[in-house]
Write an enzyme that holds these catalytic residues in place. Structure first.
Site, PDB file in Angstrom:
ATOM      1  N   ASN A 108       0.850  -1.227   0.036  1.00  0.00           N
ATOM      2  CA  ASN A 108      -0.071   0.016   0.138  1.00  0.00           C
ATOM      3  C   ASN A 108       0.828   1.262  -0.044  1.00  0.00           C
ATOM      4  O   ASN A 108       1.971   1.216   0.541  1.00  0.00           O
ATOM      5  CB  ASN A 108      -0.855   0.017   1.141  1.00  0.00           C
ATOM      6  CG  ASN A 108      -1.851   1.224   1.336  1.00  0.00           C
ATOM      7  OD1 ASN A 108      -2.544   1.323   0.388  1.00  0.00           O
ATOM      8  ND2 ASN A 108      -1.993   1.891   2.652  1.00  0.00           N
ATOM      9  N   HIS A 110       0.943   5.451   1.311  1.00  0.00           N
ATOM     10  CA  HIS A 110       0.109   6.273   2.025  1.00  0.00           C
ATOM     11  C   HIS A 110       0.501   7.604   2.077  1.00  0.00           C
ATOM     12  O   HIS A 110       1.748   7.823   2.084  1.00  0.00           O
ATOM     13  CB  HIS A 110      -0.094   5.550   3.581  1.00  0.00           C
ATOM     14  CG  HIS A 110      -0.691   6.398   4.564  1.00  0.00           C
ATOM     15  ND1 HIS A 110      -2.064   6.574   4.528  1.00  0.00           N
ATOM     16  CD2 HIS A 110      -0.506   7.546   5.340  1.00  0.00           C
ATOM     17  CE1 HIS A 110      -2.474   7.490   5.270  1.00  0.00           C
ATOM     18  NE2 HIS A 110      -1.478   7.913   5.967  1.00  0.00           N
TER      19      HIS A 110
HETATM   20  C1  GRF Z   1      -2.271   8.719  -3.469  1.00  0.00           C
HETATM   21  O1  GRF Z   1      -1.700   9.788  -2.855  1.00  0.00           O
HETATM   22  C2  GRF Z   1      -2.472   7.744  -2.336  1.00  0.00           C
HETATM   23  O2  GRF Z   1      -1.503   7.656  -1.372  1.00  0.00           O
HETATM   24  C3  GRF Z   1      -3.772   8.448  -1.618  1.00  0.00           C
HETATM   25  O3  GRF Z   1      -4.355   8.724  -2.661  1.00  0.00           O
HETATM   26  C4  GRF Z   1      -3.820   9.048  -3.608  1.00  0.00           C
HETATM   27  C5  GRF Z   1      -4.220   8.383  -4.742  1.00  0.00           C
HETATM   28  O4  GRF Z   1      -3.903   8.939  -5.903  1.00  0.00           O
HETATM   29  N1  GRF Z   1      -4.539   7.110  -0.836  1.00  0.00           N
HETATM   30  P1  GRF Z   1      -3.919   8.181  -7.273  1.00  0.00           P
HETATM   31  O5  GRF Z   1      -5.058   7.714  -7.487  1.00  0.00           O
HETATM   32  O6  GRF Z   1      -2.819   7.264  -7.480  1.00  0.00           O
HETATM   33  O7  GRF Z   1      -3.584   9.390  -8.456  1.00  0.00           O
END
Ligand code: GRF
Length: 204
Positions: A108, A110
């Site tokens: 994952n 974050h």
């Molecule tokens: C990323 O920053 C992820 O860590 C967070 O939401 C964002 C998703 O961005 N949970 P994307 O959909 O990959 O553009």
């Protein structure tokens, strides 16, 4: 390595993986065999379709219980026989059946420096707290929320003007670091394998 990538939104992390693989299909060490989502109508699914990658959607609301959703997501993912599942902006907590099937193989990303600011609003929470630096964390998923063993982190400075837009610009700066970190980590895990020893991740 066979990757299933789970998305819920714009899919720029997915796009970074697709671009890295396209740039070096033999050397990167992984291919995206499917993209799963918890909702339709998101750019992440369009990015997959443009790349010719199969997609599936498991909406929580389409199932009577969360456990039924968990089972459906597990079976849809398992159909592609992934070596690694990459949660890239996937905004649902996977359930016990998914963890039982793919535990230790779910990565994952974050947008905060765990263990600080876990959960769905890590960027906003860091800004509200007055943190001077924040960043992103790539980690293995365990049965907690953003609590699994950390693989890599990247630091991003918080700027005074970040106060003005509720974290939008800050999140974009974090995502620039996050995309590079995720591509690097997934490639290394795929090419070299890894061992998880307690809270430590060893990549030979
Ligand atoms: C990323 O920053 C992820 O860590 C967070 O939401 C964002 C998703 O961005 N949970 P994307 O959909 O990959 O553009």
């Amino acid at each position: 390595a066979r990757l299933v990538v789970l998305v819920s939104g714009s899919g720029t992390n997915l796009q970074a993986l697709l671009d890295a693989i396209a740039a070096d299909p033999d050397g990167y060490g992984a291919t995206v065999v499917a993209v799963g989502a918890d909702r339709t109508g998101i750019a992440g699914l369009e990015r997959a379709e443009r790349a010719g990658v199969e997609t599936f959607v498991c909406r929580v609301g389409a199932y009577g219980t969360r456990a039924e959703w968990d089972r459906a997501l597990t079976e849809a993912t398992a159909a592609y026989e992934p070596d690694l599942v990459v949660s890239a902006g996937f905004m649902k907590i996977v359930g016990p059946e998914f963890l039982a099937r793919f535990g230790g193989r779910i990565v994952n990303t974050h947008p905060a420096l765990l263990p600080s600011f876990p959960g769905a609003h890590g960027v906003r929470d860091a800004l509200a707290y007055g943190a001077k630096v924040t960043g992103c964390t790539v980690h293995f998923v365990d049965d907690g929320v953003d609590t699994g063993p950390i693989i890599a982190q990247g630091v991003v400075e918080v700027r005074d003007e970040d106060e003005e837009d509720g974290g939008t610009a800050l999140h974009e700066r974090i995502k620039e670091v996050e995309r590079r970190l995720l591509v690097d980590v997934v490639g290394r895990l795929a090419r070299h394998g890894y061992r998880i020893e307690g809270r430590k991740v060893r990549i030979p």
